[in-house]
Design a protein around this motif. Structure first.
Motif, PDB file in Angstrom:
ATOM      1  N   MET A 690       0.698  -1.213  -0.163  1.00 61.66           N
ATOM      2  CA  MET A 690       0.014   0.096   0.005  1.00 61.66           C
ATOM      3  C   MET A 690       0.874   1.196   0.027  1.00 61.66           C
ATOM      4  O   MET A 690       0.549   2.189  -0.652  1.00 61.66           O
ATOM      5  CB  MET A 690      -1.107   0.164   1.288  1.00 61.66           C
ATOM      6  N   GLU A 712      -1.792  10.295  -0.941  1.00 56.39           N
ATOM      7  CA  GLU A 712      -2.940   9.846  -1.216  1.00 56.39           C
ATOM      8  C   GLU A 712      -3.385  10.821  -2.658  1.00 56.39           C
ATOM      9  O   GLU A 712      -4.221  10.508  -3.542  1.00 56.39           O
ATOM     10  CB  GLU A 712      -4.115  10.047  -0.233  1.00 56.39           C
ATOM     11  N   ASN A 713      -2.705  12.113  -2.923  1.00 55.62           N
ATOM     12  CA  ASN A 713      -3.077  12.889  -3.758  1.00 55.62           C
ATOM     13  C   ASN A 713      -2.453  12.472  -5.129  1.00 55.62           C
ATOM     14  O   ASN A 713      -2.589  13.329  -6.358  1.00 55.62           O
ATOM     15  CB  ASN A 713      -2.421  14.175  -3.561  1.00 55.62           C
ATOM     16  N   ASP A 893      -4.180  -3.860  -6.584  1.00 62.35           N
ATOM     17  CA  ASP A 893      -5.681  -3.335  -6.590  1.00 62.35           C
ATOM     18  C   ASP A 893      -5.538  -1.761  -6.124  1.00 62.35           C
ATOM     19  O   ASP A 893      -6.320  -1.041  -6.640  1.00 62.35           O
ATOM     20  CB  ASP A 893      -6.529  -4.110  -5.853  1.00 62.35           C
ATOM     21  N   ASP A 894      -4.558  -1.745  -5.264  1.00 64.33           N
ATOM     22  CA  ASP A 894      -4.559  -0.360  -4.576  1.00 64.33           C
ATOM     23  C   ASP A 894      -3.351   0.027  -3.917  1.00 64.33           C
ATOM     24  O   ASP A 894      -2.466  -0.852  -3.798  1.00 64.33           O
ATOM     25  CB  ASP A 894      -5.604  -0.415  -3.376  1.00 64.33           C
ATOM     26  N   PHE A 895      -2.787   1.195  -4.023  1.00 61.59           N
ATOM     27  CA  PHE A 895      -1.775   1.707  -3.231  1.00 61.59           C
ATOM     28  C   PHE A 895      -2.084   3.094  -3.183  1.00 61.59           C
ATOM     29  O   PHE A 895      -2.899   3.698  -3.727  1.00 61.59           O
ATOM     30  CB  PHE A 895      -0.387   1.466  -3.949  1.00 61.59           C
ATOM     31  N   LEU A 896      -1.151   3.759  -2.005  1.00 62.61           N
ATOM     32  CA  LEU A 896      -1.528   5.144  -1.937  1.00 62.61           C
ATOM     33  C   LEU A 896      -1.229   5.989  -3.100  1.00 62.61           C
ATOM     34  O   LEU A 896      -0.207   5.914  -3.496  1.00 62.61           O
ATOM     35  CB  LEU A 896      -0.791   5.724  -0.694  1.00 62.61           C
ATOM     36  N   LYS A 898      -2.913   5.690  -6.029  1.00 67.77           N
ATOM     37  CA  LYS A 898      -3.268   4.870  -7.253  1.00 67.77           C
ATOM     38  C   LYS A 898      -4.614   5.606  -7.723  1.00 67.77           C
ATOM     39  O   LYS A 898      -4.571   6.010  -9.162  1.00 67.77           O
ATOM     40  CB  LYS A 898      -3.446   3.677  -7.238  1.00 67.77           C
ATOM     41  N   ARG A 899      -5.460   5.649  -6.946  1.00 71.70           N
ATOM     42  CA  ARG A 899      -6.880   6.405  -7.325  1.00 71.70           C
ATOM     43  C   ARG A 899      -6.508   8.004  -7.876  1.00 71.70           C
ATOM     44  O   ARG A 899      -6.994   8.041  -9.209  1.00 71.70           O
ATOM     45  CB  ARG A 899      -8.006   6.247  -6.239  1.00 71.70           C
ATOM     46  N   ALA A 900      -5.835   8.845  -7.462  1.00 67.10           N
ATOM     47  CA  ALA A 900      -5.513   9.915  -7.767  1.00 67.10           C
ATOM     48  C   ALA A 900      -4.790   9.820  -9.055  1.00 67.10           C
ATOM     49  O   ALA A 900      -5.162  10.834  -9.920  1.00 67.10           O
ATOM     50  CB  ALA A 900      -4.639  10.595  -6.818  1.00 67.10           C
TER      51      ALA A 900
END
Lengths: 1006, 109, 189
Positions: A690, A712-713, A893-896, A898-900
């Motif tokens: 993560m 997270e950005n 699937d996820d890491f700090l 990634k979504r941004a």
């Protein structure tokens, strides 16, 4: 003329004369004098010039509310401007200078301002902006700069030192007058810890001057025994010369203690700033007398009636030979009687009330004084001081009915409780019509963390008048403070000392003397002496629409600077209220802000100056760096060697030598500042995946991997090499500046988001010294130290680590490289770091081992095209911008972050991306230079298409190299960009690969 | 100067021993979330006059994060509690309801 | 093996409080759930008594400091630290813990002075409540000393032990020395 009386003066010691100087003139006073009393004692009434008009000004008050007698005190490293003469205790050798005048106090060229005063109305400063622009530059600014400013700043470094002191106490009592003493006693009797502080050097406040009698004794005598008895209580602490500067949230109070101002001594702290956490606070801050507004009330010789009395009683000083009293209340009669008793002339007591029927007025008449009810002052004659007083009817418009020779006017407009501290912490006030003042509203007190009252008022600060009522209220405040802390319940409170309340005739508010004074008089009736605000100024502000009291204050400057509403407040509000036709209580007060009196910058800084200004972090090898003449670079709080210039060598030459020696032989780097964080636990693998954009869970024990961390950005925040220590343990290296931040962020995620994950982290940065040995001969150097393990390329390949011993020292060796050379980083316990460094230096001698600093490190990493956090990143750069796609796992699937990074603008093909830049002429590009583009942007500025992020002279390539972020950069290899510079032709540079040196990594893999 | 009691070690510490962490009880949105959800999570913060829930780190102390329920106007502190919860505990809610009649936790409305 | 050096390298200062390098101290960081009975009994088996919140048992050379609900600092002789890490690792085997030798991470000071002198020096630098009732011997306070983190406890009424990070040992020594300069006694506590 003011002068010293042949006898009297309860605070001075006539057997101890002290020499001092004022404007270079040698004068004498006595121990116990203030500077103001000593000056008055030598006939010096004129003590300063006003701020705006440079009008001659004398002392008005005898305490911290003094607006005029501000002086420059001391010289050189002990100089302090704007010191109140009224609170400055005299000492042998004191040097004071008056302020705001040129060439001298008596003859001031700037005083021409007073003739021009009709051109300097309220808000003149703002109005000047409305005039043609050129006026501001050529007329106003030069003129204002010449005359503006209160005092002069010190030119030398402060020779004194200062400190802080933190305490927690149950109850803090502010003010050591009779109220504070009684309140402290009552509070202490509940069993609470009590701290009692007094701003002056003596206890008892003004009760002794007012002739108060308590329990049958004089106030001085009573105070003496009350203080002795308080001192014997184990739960009571007491401090004089300690002012409560500000009351803040949750019972936090700043106290300003002045230890040596009365007896300078550079060897001990001059001031101590107390940071008090108080459970409950009692304000026994007393009251302040108000001046009266009449034409010429700023002439030297016009003083507060209570101050006149103070000078006579406390210091044996007569402010004048013939003093006219002007009052709207009974208290000022005490001054008349005191003066009479001292054998001084009191030609008249002018009472603005139609009737003067109280017992004090009767006593004055009995003493043969001329009491003139319904009378006011129409004007003052005299230039640098009062010479004659023109009398008029208070009801009228100022028609002169009589003229009296006098050199002093003692005025009293009534008393206002000192509510500053109550208001600092948002306590509310209510208007008392009978006394015409705002007093603390006990129903709306400042509240603490529990939502309950945290402050109580005692004595005159509560609005109580009359000694008996004052003591009752003080005792009640002390008991309430204790009870609020749950103390003293069921205990019978102690006895309240008894004092008599004298009968008095009610005061009558008077806001202007005479009541129907015409404009010509109102324009000479001062409200705020320090800021030169007159009745007419406040009226003008109201007419111009400044109806809010806060706006009127800023427009007129009423109550600003050191006054903070002490003398000027109520009179100003009343004028505003009259002009607006709104009752005073609805006009309200301006905000009372801390500090109550100015606090020195030194006290605020405390120990944090010079070498203690900021912590300096040192590695275990720091002393060697100092001995070797390191040129330093700050990295966070660390100091790291930037380079080690040798005798006769410039820093630039040193960097070049260090790079060349490392590339051709072997270099040695103190890398101890690198962050080292252990992550361990059954869920550590999941957690690591993560934290990093890479897949860290697949890293094999014994191996290392370069990793990236994003916020997270989505932005890149740190990078470094991760080593897997065993199945459930990883060691994360972070940047030097990032260690604490990254450790904190790991804790934050584990504690606040994934608290059910079984992973622990530990920041072991400081446990290890870490030393980089880099260069083609690195392995040879290590082998000299008889390693217990095989350091060969097969046993310990690039990106592997091993434990072992080197020269009998337990070490961990990582084969990682930031220079692009064959490189080992060796970690040893910090306590052995220096020994390891010394041994490596010794072992490396045959190979010409060369210690190198951070700049050589940076040059070498730039030659390799390696990014640097903080150079290539600035908080807006994502790994994809830097061509680091290979370090971003696609399988997770996820890491700090990634979504941004999936957001639209993060995937924009026009983002600026990392490239190398090679100047056509071989020169070094300026750091941060922008690449110009065609056209202009919406603001009419030249468009840009990229910027330089790192730029160096490369000794390896003997030319300038740079990295930069360029729009679609990697797609534009070979294109030429232009970088405009401040002087000269734009620099032209070609877009190239950032890997300038050994792009295939053959050297580091050796 | 706020003075808060760290629920993890019991120390009554002033603001200079703490680090602020903004609004408490945010829900994390990761991959798969909508742009609106993600924007809310990253950027949108409550800034009320009155009852507020905040994250604080006892940085010069036990190193633990905790939550504080307090009033941004009166500065009254209704309570502090460990950070390992998704919503304020019942006793904190009860305390606030006593002090601020009519107040309700946002998810209970 | 060369002898380890402390960051203070034996430095001392004598003011109204005496400040001394406490020398080499073995320190072991233990992260574990201190509320877990298995952890407590495993530690007990290894001869380590778990102190209550904010407390310490023993002292330098042999003791344990409570650092947080899931962190202890175990004190031992410096040259026994590695062996103690091994012992702990074995004793706590199978449990979710992190054990690390951090003996070289920190600087340790001994402060001694008459009466409340030590409390006064600390109060000049730390916001902690230093009243005897708030911090009697046996309690540990982790706090701030001017601009850096520190922890201290009173070994007895007029002597304290103070720990800070190694890199700021010089800064802390200078802070404490300045605070203990003769003539700057406060006389409050």
């Amino acid at each position: 003329m003011s002068h010293r009386l042949p006898k009297g003066g309860r605070l001075i010691d006539r057997s101890r004369p002290l020499g001092f100087s004022f404007n270079g003139k040698e004068l004498r006073g006595y121990a116990g004098d203030t500077l103001a009393s000593a000056l008055l004692g030598r006939g010096q009434v004129l003590m300063g010039r006003s701020f705006k008009y440079h009008r001659p000004r004398g002392v008005v008050a005898s305490g911290p509310e003094e607006p005029n007698a501000l002086v420059g005190l001391g010289r050189d490293g002990s100089f302090e401007p704007n010191v109140r003469a009224t609170t400055t205790e005299l000492f042998e050798g004191l040097e004071a200078r008056s302020q705001n005048h040129w060439p001298s106090l008596e003859y001031d060229v700037g005083a021409i301002g007073s003739l021009l005063s009709r051109f300097l109305p309220s808000g003149f400063y703002y109005k000047t902006f409305l005039w043609p622009r050129a006026f501001w530059k050529h007329v106003y600014e030069p003129a204002i700069r010449l005359s503006a400013g209160l005092g002069k700043p010190p030119r030398r470094r402060d020779a004194d030192h200062y400190e802080h002191f933190n305490i927690t106490t149950d109850i803090l009592v502010i003010g050591g007058g009779i109220s504070g003493i009684v309140a402290a006693r009552a509070a202490a009797e509940t069993g609470a810890d009590v701290l009692l502080v007094e701003q002056a050097s003596t206890w008892g406040g003004r009760a002794p001057v007012d002739g108060v009698r308590i329990d049958g004794s004089g106030a001085d005598e009573w105070t003496g025994s009350a203080v002795t008895s308080l001192q014997s209580m184990p739960n009571v602490r007491m401090r004089t010369r300690t002012t409560a500067a500000g009351i803040h949230d949750h019972g936090y109070v700043l106290l300003h203690e002045r230890l040596t101002d009365h007896a300078p001594d550079h060897s001990v702290p001059r001031h101590r700033l107390w940071k008090v956490r108080a459970g409950q606070i009692v304000a026994a801050t007393g009251a302040m007398e108000r001046p009266l507004s009449f034409a010429g009330n700023d002439r030297p010789g016009c003083m507060l009636a209570s101050a006149v009395r103070d000078y006579v009683v406390n210091y044996g000083v007569a402010p004048g030979e013939r003093t006219v009293i002007l009052t709207n209340n009974d208290d000022a009669y005490r001054t008349a009687l005191t003066l009479r008793e001292a054998g001084l002339g009191v030609p008249a007591v002018l009472d603005t009330r139609q009737e003067a029927a109280g017992p004090l007025a009767k006593a004055a008449r009995d003493a043969g004084l001329s009491v003139r009810p319904g009378c006011g002052i129409a004007g003052i004659a005299g230039r640098n001081r009062v010479e004659r007083v023109q009398l008029c009817s208070q009801d009228g418009d100022g028609k002169v009915i009589d003229e009296i020779q006098a050199d002093c006017i003692a005025m009293s407009g009534g008393w206002s409780p000192t509510v500053h501290h109550w208001c600092h912490a948002a306590g509310k006030l209510s208007w008392n019509d009978a006394e015409a003042h705002f007093a603390p509203d006990p129903a709306r007190p400042p509240t603490g963390a529990d939502g309950m009252a945290m402050m109580h008022v005692a004595g005159r600060a509560s609005g109580a008048t009359g000694a008996g009522a004052v003591l009752e209220s003080a005792h009640a405040a002390g008991v309430s403070a204790g009870r609020a802390l749950g103390m003293g319940r069921g205990k019978k409170p102690g006895r309240v000392p008894e004092a008599e309340d004298e009968a008095h005739h009610p005061m009558e508010p008077v806001w202007l003397v005479p009541a129907r004074a015409p404009y010509s008089k109102r324009a000479k009736s001062w409200l705020d002496f320090q800021n030169d605000v007159k009745v007419s100024d406040v009226e003008l502000a109201a007419r111009e629409g400044y109806e809010s009291v806060e706006h009127a204050k800023r427009y007129t400057t009423l109550g600003m600077a050191t006054d903070q509403g002490k003398l000027s407040n109520i009179n100003g509000l009343a004028i505003l209220s009259r002009e607006l036709g709104t009752p005073v209580e609805e006009v309200g007060t301006t905000t009372f802000r801390p500090p109550y009196v100015p606090v020195t910058m030194g006290a605020i800084a405390g120990e944090a100056r010079g070498g203690l200004f900021q912590p300096v972090r040192k590695t275990p090898i720091h002393e060697w760096h100092i001995a070797s003449g390191a040129h330093w670079e700050p990295v966070g709080h660390w100091r790291r060697p930037y380079a080690y210039p040798m005798e006769g060598e410039s820093v630039h030459e040193a960097v070049k030598r260090e790079v060349q020696a490392t590339r051709s032989g072997v270099g040695l780097l103190d890398a101890s500042t690198l962050g080292k964080i252990v992550v361990k636990g059954p869920d550590a693998a999941r957690f690591m995946d993560m934290l990093y954009t890479n897949m860290m869970s697949t890293l094999k024990p014994g191996k290392c991997r370069y990793g990236l961390m994003c916020s997270e950005n989505g932005f890149l925040v740190d990078d470094g090499v991760v080593a897997r220590l065993d199945d459930d343990t990883w060691l994360c290296h972070t940047t030097s500046g990032g260690a604490d931040r990254i450790h904190a962020s790991m804790e934050e995620w584990l504690q606040t988001e994934w608290w059910d994950w079984k992973a622990y982290v530990a920041n072991v940065t400081e446990q290890f010294a870490q030393i980089g040995v880099a260069g083609p001969r690195a392995r040879d150097v290590l082998n000299e130290l008889g390693p217990s393990m095989d350091l060969g390329g097969e046993a310990l390949p690039f990106m592997a680590w091993t434990d072992g011993a080197l020269g009998n020292m337990p070490v961990r060796v990582f084969r990682i490289s930031f220079s692009g050379e064959l490189s080992f980083e060796i970690a040893a316990p910090a306590g052995q770091g220096r020994a390891l460094w010394d041994r490596l230096l010794e072992a490396g001698k045959p190979f010409g081992i060369t210690p190198y600093g951070t700049e050589a490190l940076h040059v070498m990493r730039a030659e390799k095209g390696f990014i640097m956090i903080g150079d290539e990143t600035d908080g807006t750069v994502i790994p994809q911008d830097l061509g680091l796609h290979w370090a971003i796992s696609k399988g997770k699937d996820d890491f700090l972050g990634k979504r941004a990074q999936e957001r639209e603008h993060m995937a924009d093909p026009l983002r600026w991306r990392l490239v190398g830049l090679e100047t056509l002429d071989g020169s070094v590009l300026p750091d941060g230079a922008y690449a110009a583009d065609e056209g202009v942007n919406a603001n009419g500025q030249r468009r840009t298409q990229g910027r330089v992020t790192s730029t160096y002279y490369s000794p390896t390539l003997d030319r300038g190299i740079a990295m930069g972020l360029v729009e679609r950069g990697p797609d534009r290899m070979g294109e030429i960009l232009e970088f405009p510079v401040i002087d000269g032709e734009p620099i032209r540079a070609r877009i190239v690969s950032p890997a300038f040196h050994d792009p295939d990594g053959e050297k580091q893999n050796a | 100067m706020l003075i808060l009691t760290c629920p993890c070690c019991g120390i009554r510490c002033d603001e200079t021993e703490l680090a602020p962490g903004g609004e408490a009880h945010l829900k994390r949105f990761g991959p798969g979330s909508s742009d609106e959800e993600f924007e809310d999570y990253l950027f949108m913060r409550a800034n009320p006059m009155g009852v507020h829930f905040e994250r604080w780190l006892h940085v010069y102390g036990c190193g633990k994060w905790f939550h504080a329920a307090r009033n941004t106007v009166t500065l009254e502190v209704y309570g502090t509690y460990p950070a390992q919860v998704h919503a304020p505990p019942q006793e904190i809610r009860d305390m606030i309801s006593t002090r601020v009649p009519g107040w309700r936790w946002k998810d209970d409305s | 093996m060369p002898e380890s050096v402390t960051p203070l390298d034996g430095a001392t200062y004598s003011g109204f409080v005496t400040i001394q390098d406490a020398g080499l101290v073995g320190m072991i960081l233990l992260r574990a759930d201190l509320g877990d009975a298995d952890v407590v009994s495993a530690l007990d088996g290894a001869g380590i008594e778990v102190p209550g919140a904010g407390a310490l048992v023993g002292g330098l050379g042999n003791g344990a400091l409570w650092m947080s609900p899931d962190e202890l600092m175990i004190l031992c002789a410096h040259d026994e630290a590695e062996a103690t890490v091994e012992t702990l690792g074995e004793a706590l085997g199978g449990l979710h813990v992190l054990v690390a030798n951090v003996s070289d991470s920190r600087a340790v000071f001994r402060l001694a002075g008459e009466g409340s002198a030590v409390r006064e020096v600390l109060a000049k630098l730390s916001p902690a409540d230093l009243r005897q009732t708030a911090l009697p011997p046996g309690r540990v306070r982790r706090t701030r000393l001017a601009q850096v983190a520190a922890a201290f406890w009173f070994a007895d009424d007029d002597e304290a032990v103070l720990i800070c990070f190694r890199s700021v040992a010089g800064y802390v020594l200078d802070l404490l020395s300045k605070a203990a300069t003769p003539g700057s006694e406060v006389g409050h506590f």
